[in-house]
Design an enzyme around this catalytic site. Structure first.
Site, mmCIF file in Angstrom:
data_model
loop_
_atom_site.group_PDB
_atom_site.id
_atom_site.type_symbol
_atom_site.label_atom_id
_atom_site.label_comp_id
_atom_site.label_asym_id
_atom_site.label_seq_id
_atom_site.Cartn_x
_atom_site.Cartn_y
_atom_site.Cartn_z
ATOM 1 N NE ARG A 261 -2.925 0.280 3.310
ATOM 2 C CZ ARG A 261 -2.262 0.434 4.463
ATOM 3 N NH1 ARG A 261 -1.584 1.533 4.698
ATOM 4 N NH2 ARG A 261 -2.273 -0.510 5.377
ATOM 5 C CE1 TYR B 142 -18.040 10.866 -15.065
ATOM 6 C CE2 TYR B 142 -17.494 10.827 -12.739
ATOM 7 C CZ TYR B 142 -17.864 10.171 -13.888
ATOM 8 O OH TYR B 142 -18.054 8.813 -13.861
ATOM 9 C CG ASP C 49 -11.800 15.836 -14.260
ATOM 10 O OD1 ASP C 49 -11.103 15.305 -15.144
ATOM 11 O OD2 ASP C 49 -12.773 15.281 -13.722
ATOM 12 C CE LYS D 250 -14.300 7.553 -17.570
ATOM 13 N NZ LYS D 250 -14.669 8.767 -16.860
HETATM 14 C C1 LIG Z 1 -14.980 9.125 -15.523
HETATM 15 C C2 LIG Z 1 -14.643 10.465 -15.040
HETATM 16 C C3 LIG Z 1 -14.328 10.695 -13.687
HETATM 17 C C4 LIG Z 1 -14.383 9.599 -12.652
HETATM 18 O O1 LIG Z 1 -13.420 8.640 -12.871
HETATM 19 P P1 LIG Z 1 -13.599 7.076 -12.469
HETATM 20 O O2 LIG Z 1 -12.342 6.502 -12.981
HETATM 21 O O3 LIG Z 1 -14.831 6.585 -13.136
HETATM 22 O O4 LIG Z 1 -13.714 7.038 -10.987
HETATM 23 C C5 LIG Z 1 -13.992 11.972 -13.316
HETATM 24 N N1 LIG Z 1 -13.990 12.986 -14.204
HETATM 25 C C6 LIG Z 1 -14.302 12.815 -15.494
HETATM 26 C C7 LIG Z 1 -14.289 13.988 -16.421
HETATM 27 C C8 LIG Z 1 -14.645 11.559 -15.956
HETATM 28 O O5 LIG Z 1 -14.979 11.397 -17.237
#
Ligand SMILES: *Cc1c(COP(=O)(O)O)cnc(C)c1O
Length: 405
Positions: A68, A120, A192, A217
């Site tokens: 961890r 998001y 983000d 993503k």
């Molecule tokens: C998918 C997404 C998240 C969250 O990420 P996870 O990997 O699903 O926890 C946060 N911000 C954006 C813009 C996203 O597309």
């Protein structure tokens, strides 16, 4: 861990930030963070699938004590992630939301956070339904309006949380302008950067303090893992995040670290293809009579095209469209697609179609959904790396098929 890094990097060529700064992103993607394994010389970082490490004497571990706290596969990934954003530090998490959670855990109760109103959906849910219970106040505003943001900053505002482009309406916010407002008032700016990817947008260079990614993503890019990342140049923030990661425990598995390392090698070329497909498909869709709107930051018709051009080097593969006709038409369209798969998520090599109102954005409060324009006619396409003409033909046949309904 630091020691291990140093041992590995001693006589290696491409792993100091000075050297990486001079390289193009295609090269950084292939090499950053990764050095041959020092026992066998394996060119690829092995999957160190272990929870613990043997110690020579009590309290005297070789390099790592418990997974961890640290793992060589994760270290390689974190080095690679930091290089992607041109950052001094990178941390990897078990999901994008785990990364977001770690950032909020930097705050104390009583803090005020300004958040992009069309953030998001899962981020909004985490803030509204979970962290609001811990004495942190989240205020959701339209961050396209810099004056309104400046006026909303309070003495206890600790964080500006922004996203650009946003999901699913692909709004762009002025990262440099917002970062300047935040830093004048002693607040940190978090971007983000999931939709742009580090290849097309580098928020730290524009003044942001932290960059966050859902590596599920574009960074992962193959729809086969869940992961998150945070990058920063601040030693103080990085040390706090390192402690939170260790104390709270949201790390990804060595196998997922390996998959991400492998994914990153092709990130730059994948993004190039996503961009090319995005540009040509968005431009072609503009001429389709069945659509009332095509939203893509790379189109001159996008209301913030100039800003997008200024702060992005490419526009990725997300295109949002509005269809003529009601929900029945939209349903028929989505189920008639043959190459595009009907699924949540985005950023993979294969094309996906999503209906935000009933799928990804269900958790957005209904009145906000209406205000933002997340209505039944809206469809979000994540254009993959297939042939653009094949994808366009698929959209065309699904529109024609749904017209007869
Ligand atoms: C998918 C997404 C998240 C969250 O990420 P996870 O990997 O699903 O926890 C946060 N911000 C954006 C813009 C996203 O597309």
């Amino acid at each position: 861990m630091q020691e291990f890094d140093a041992a590995q990097k001693e006589d290696k060529k491409l792993n100091t930030s000075d050297q990486l700064m001079r390289l193009s992103q295609e090269t950084v993607c292939v090499h950053a963070g990764v050095v041959p394994e020092f026992v066998s010389g394996a060119i690829m970082t092995p999957i160190f699938q272990t929870s613990t490490y043997v110690q020579d004497s009590p309290g005297n571990p070789k390099l790592y004590d418990y997974a961890r706290a640290g793992n060589p596969t994760r270290d390689a990934l974190e080095g690679s992630l930091s290089a992607l954003e041109g950052a001094k530090f990178g941390l990897s998490y078990s999901s994008g939301l785990a990364a977001t959670q770690a950032i909020v855990q930097l705050l104390e109760p009583g803090a005020h956070v300004l958040v992009s109103e069309d953030v998001y959906g899962g981020t909004g849910r985490l803030f509204r339904l979970l962290f609001a219970r811990y004495g942190i106040t989240f205020e959701f505003i339209d961050m396209r309006d810099l004056a309104a943001v400046a006026a909303s900053v309070r003495n206890n505002t600790k964080l500006l949380w922004l996203e650009s482009p946003t999901n699913p309406l692909l709004r762009i916010v002025d990262i440099a302008g917002l970062s300047a407002i935040a830093s004048r008032r002693g607040a940190l700016t978090v971007v983000d950067n999931t939709f742009a990817s580090p290849i097309f947008q580098q928020p730290l260079a524009m003044g942001a303090d932290l960059v966050m990614h859902s590596s599920t993503k574009y960074i992962g890019g193959h729809s086969d893992l869940i992961g998150g990342a945070v990058m920063t140049n601040s030693t103080e923030v990085a040390e706090k995040l390192k402690f939170i990661q260790f104390a709270a425990g949201s790390v990804n598995s060595p196998f997922e670290c390996f998959l991400l390392l492998r994914s990153i090698k092709t990130l730059a070329i994948r993004m190039k293809k996503h961009h090319e497909n995005g540009m040509s498909i968005a431009a072609a869709l503009k001429d389709f009579d069945d659509l009332t709107e095509v939203i893509y930051p790379g189109l001159p018709s996008h209301p913030q095209f100039e800003l997008a051009r200024r702060q992005m080097k490419g526009f990725s593969g997300i295109i949002s469209i509005r269809l003529k006709g009601g929900m029945d038409r939209v349903r028929k369209f989505l189920t008639s697609l043959k190459i595009f798969a009907l699924a949540e998520s985005l950023g993979g090599v294969e094309s996906l179609a999503n209906h935000p109102e009933t799928m990804t954005h269900v958790s957005v409060p209904p009145d906000l959904r209406v205000k933002l324009g997340i209505s039944p006619d809206l469809v979000r396409l994540s254009v993959g790396i297939e042939d653009a003409n094949d994808l366009l033909q698929d959209i065309r046949q699904a529109l024609e098929g749904s017209r007869q309904a």
